[in-house]
Each structure stands twice: as C-alpha cells, then as structure tokens.
Design an enzyme around this catalytic site. Structure first.
Site, PDB file in Angstrom:
ATOM      1  N   LEU A  19       2.976  -1.034  -2.704  1.00 38.66           N
ATOM      2  CA  LEU A  19       2.657  -0.223  -1.515  1.00 38.66           C
ATOM      3  C   LEU A  19       1.154  -0.035  -1.367  1.00 38.66           C
ATOM      4  O   LEU A  19       0.642   0.195  -0.282  1.00 38.66           O
ATOM      5  CB  LEU A  19       3.312   1.159  -1.628  1.00 38.66           C
ATOM      6  CG  LEU A  19       4.838   1.179  -1.728  1.00 38.66           C
ATOM      7  CD1 LEU A  19       5.311   2.583  -2.067  1.00 38.66           C
ATOM      8  CD2 LEU A  19       5.441   0.724  -0.407  1.00 38.66           C
ATOM      9  N   LYS A  42       3.790   5.153  -9.429  1.00 43.26           N
ATOM     10  CA  LYS A  42       2.355   4.913  -9.623  1.00 43.26           C
ATOM     11  C   LYS A  42       2.166   4.445 -11.059  1.00 43.26           C
ATOM     12  O   LYS A  42       2.399   5.214 -12.004  1.00 43.26           O
ATOM     13  CB  LYS A  42       1.584   6.200  -9.318  1.00 43.26           C
ATOM     14  CG  LYS A  42       0.085   6.043  -9.386  1.00 43.26           C
ATOM     15  CD  LYS A  42      -0.645   7.237  -8.796  1.00 43.26           C
ATOM     16  CE  LYS A  42      -2.135   7.159  -9.037  1.00 43.26           C
ATOM     17  NZ  LYS A  42      -2.900   8.215  -8.422  1.00 43.26           N
ATOM     18  N   ASP A 139     -11.370  14.500  -4.359  1.00 37.35           N
ATOM     19  CA  ASP A 139     -11.395  13.159  -3.769  1.00 37.35           C
ATOM     20  C   ASP A 139     -10.668  13.155  -2.423  1.00 37.35           C
ATOM     21  O   ASP A 139      -9.944  12.219  -2.093  1.00 37.35           O
ATOM     22  CB  ASP A 139     -10.752  12.148  -4.734  1.00 37.35           C
ATOM     23  CG  ASP A 139     -11.205  10.724  -4.474  1.00 37.35           C
ATOM     24  OD1 ASP A 139     -12.227  10.536  -3.789  1.00 37.35           O
ATOM     25  OD2 ASP A 139     -10.533   9.790  -4.947  1.00 37.35           O
TER      26      ASP A 139
END
Ligand code: ATP
Length: 344
Positions: A19, A42, A139
């Site tokens: 992805l 992940k 971030d």
C-alpha cells in the site's frame, strides 16, 4: 507496553499488496484469516546489532507501539496487533483506504474555507487528543493525513505514522531536527496548512528553514487574495514564537474561523475559498519531491552497499554489515530513509 506476539504473522494474516512504503519498511494490505477482515500491516525491519547500519532500534519500535496503543481516537489510525520475528516487527493497523487528504483536495475544482475547515477540525481533534496524552507527533505533514474512505460524502480523517512521535515528560525539553522542512515547527508544534501554501515557503529547503527559524512569513496577495481575514488571523495566532502565547489545538477549535460566533463570520467562510491553482501546484511539487527523495535514497543505499562490500572484504568484522544487505534486497529504499532522516 503492548503484548507483542512471537508467533508468525502469516499464521493469522494473509499478506497482500503493497500500500505504501516509508522510511522504515513497507505497509501492505493483510487479510485476517479467522474473520476475513482486511487490515494493513506495517513491516518494520529491526536493526540486527548495535554496529549495524540498517533497520530500526527495537526501542523505537516499542515507542511507536506504546504510543499507538494509548491513542484510541476516531481521527488516529488504530493499532490492532503486533508480531515480532527475529528480523522484523509487524504492526497490524486499521486499513485506511481513502488515500492522502491533499490528493483528494487536489482533484477538486474548488473548495470553500468552510469545506476545508471540516477537514481541519478533524485534524485538530486528533492532535488535541494526542496532546491531552502529552504525545507530540513530530511528523505531521500531508503524507500522514489520510482519509478512511474518500467516497463518503464527508470523508473521515485519520492521522498516521507515529514513528517520530514522543511522549513528553513534564519539565523535559525535547529537541529534534527530524521531520520535513516545510512542516517543522521550531517549537515542536506541528503546523498544518490547508490553504495550499506555506507562508514560510522559500525557494529551497534551506531558505524555508531559515524563514521558519527567523519567523519570516508573509501572506502574499497574489496567493492569499481569496483568503478570509479570519483565516489569516487563525494562522497568525499559530505562528507565535512563545508556545505559551500560541493557540493550542483545543483553542484552535473555538477560534471564530473554526467556530463562528455570528452569522456574518459564518457567511465569510463560505464566501472565501482555497486558492486551488496554488494548492494543485503545491501538491504536484510535493509529489515530485517525494519521488526525487525515493530515487536519492535508492542511490544512497546502493553506494552504501558497495562501500560495505569493499570494506568487509578488507575487515572480517564488518561481515555483519554485509549480512544486512541480504535483507535490503526485498525492501530497498525504505530502510535507509529513516536512518537518514533521524540523523539529519
Ligand atoms: P515515513 O517515511 O513517512 O516516516 P513510515 O515508514 O513510518 O513512513 P508510514 O508513513 O506509516 O511509514 O507508511 C508509509 C505509507 O504507507 C504511507 O504514506 C501510506 O501511503 C501507507 N499507509 C500507512 N499506513 C496505512 C494504513 N493504515 N492503511 C493504508 N495505507 C497506509
């Protein structure tokens, strides 16, 4: 700390297509075998030894897991499960299939401030929640603001990527130079621009950083002529050097631009609009930069591999370094980017 499972992730989840990829590894679609539900996995490569040049320290992964676990909020990506093997940790998280918010906006012909505020409110709610837990994301940038489902009439925002996030302790100062220049808040407060342009934007990263450090910004008429006075007031109240004076995420939510007090204020917002021409330009430039960084990281990785190989031939102790190379063959650019970014 999260209950990290030592079983093989593939016993529970079927691994599907890629992805996305980031500094630390790949994100793939996964299918839970027992329920048939789709999630995202992940995959984070672990550093093999202190001398190793690749992968992530286990404590960084633990921090990301611990932070995600404590952030259960509608606008924050949810963590479901964690698996660990010798070489990697896999975070099973909710699948966010609507893509990036900025790509969704860039496809539109027009966007009123009122519509933009609907997105901004959700981001502020997510960020406000993090801050109540003393967590700073560090971030926040367009790539990390995604949509759960872009086909919905009012798409739902999800904040992702807590790889640089930290839980701040009272009285402890946290300094970091990691992050992305346009989006760095010098005083550790993320700044989110939904107006298509950063007032700090310089001709290059160095100039942008200089502008941020010196608080040099302007609302150039050519770009901001469709922007309401209240929107500018909102931004100005965020661009305040002293964090005590600056609006918090929760204060932002009650600023009259976000929560109008009068009919006139509400009407102003629907009359003012986002400058789509500069937004599309900004988004295209951002995408180009992302591709450029990826190519740069691949080249750098390739050079490092060559260096490693020639040094390990001279010094047997450096063989560990060479053994790391095998892992990079499957997921090249992602591994090096985090190291580079956190060292920059
Ligand atoms: P970065 O380099 O930005 O620090 P990272 O290695 O920490 O990245 P993420 O940003 O978490 O990785 O994810 C990389 C990409 O994978 C994202 O930009 C996004 O496109 C995709 N992605 C991440 N999480 C999800 C998710 N839950 N569902 C769908 N896609 C995702």
């Amino acid at each position: 700390m999260a209950q990290i499972k030592l079983q093989n992730v593939e016993d529970y989840y079927e691994i599907g297509e890629v992805l996305g990829s980031g500094h630390f590894g790949q994100v793939r679609a996964v299918l839970e075998r027992a329920s048939g539900v789709r999630w995202a996995g992940k995959f984070l490569k672990l550093r093999r030894s202190a001398s190793s040049r690749l992968g992530l320290e286990r404590k960084s992964v633990e921090r990301e897991v611990e932070i995600l676990q404590s952030l259960q909020h509608a606008n924050v990506m949810a963590l479901r499960d964690v698996f660990e093997s010798r070489a990697e940790v896999v975070l099973i998280v909710e699948l966010i299939s609507g893509g990036e918010l900025f790509d969704f906006i860039a496809e539109k012909e027009s966007l009123s401030e009122e519509e933009a505020i609907e997105f901004l409110k959700q981001i502020l709610k997510g960020v406000g929640f993090m801050h109540t837990k003393n967590i700073a994301h560090f971030d926040l940038k367009p790539e990390n603001i995604m949509l759960a489902d872009k086909m919905m009439p009012h798409p739902h925002i999800k904040i992702i990527d807590f790889g640089l996030a930290h839980r701040l302790k009272q009285g402890e100062e946290y300094r970091s130079l990691s992050g992305t220049p346009q989006y760095i808040g010098k005083w550790n407060i993320p700044r989110v621009y939904c107006l298509g342009l950063s007032p700090f934007q310089g001709d290059n990263d160095e100039e942008t950083l200089k502008n941020i450090v010196g608080m040099i910004y302007e609302f150039e008429e050519i770009y901001f002529n469709q922007t309401s006075a209240m929107a500018k007031d909102f931004i100005e109240k965020l661009l305040v050097k002293d964090p005590i004076e600056r609006m918090t995420a929760n204060e932002c939510l009650v600023h009259p631009w976000i929560k109008p007090l009068t009919r006139k204020q509400a009407a102003n917002r629907s009359r003012s609009s986002i400058n789509m021409k500069s937004f599309k330009k900004f988004n295209a430039k951002r995408k180009w930069k992302m591709s450029f960084n990826m190519v740069w990281a691949c080249n750098r990785l390739f050079r490092l591999q060559l260096q490693c190989k020639s040094r390990s031939q001279e010094d047997p102790e450096l063989r560990q370094c060479e053994s790391d190379q095998e892992d990079t063959e499957t997921k090249p650019a992602s591994l090096i980017r985090r190291r580079l970014s956190s060292n920059s």
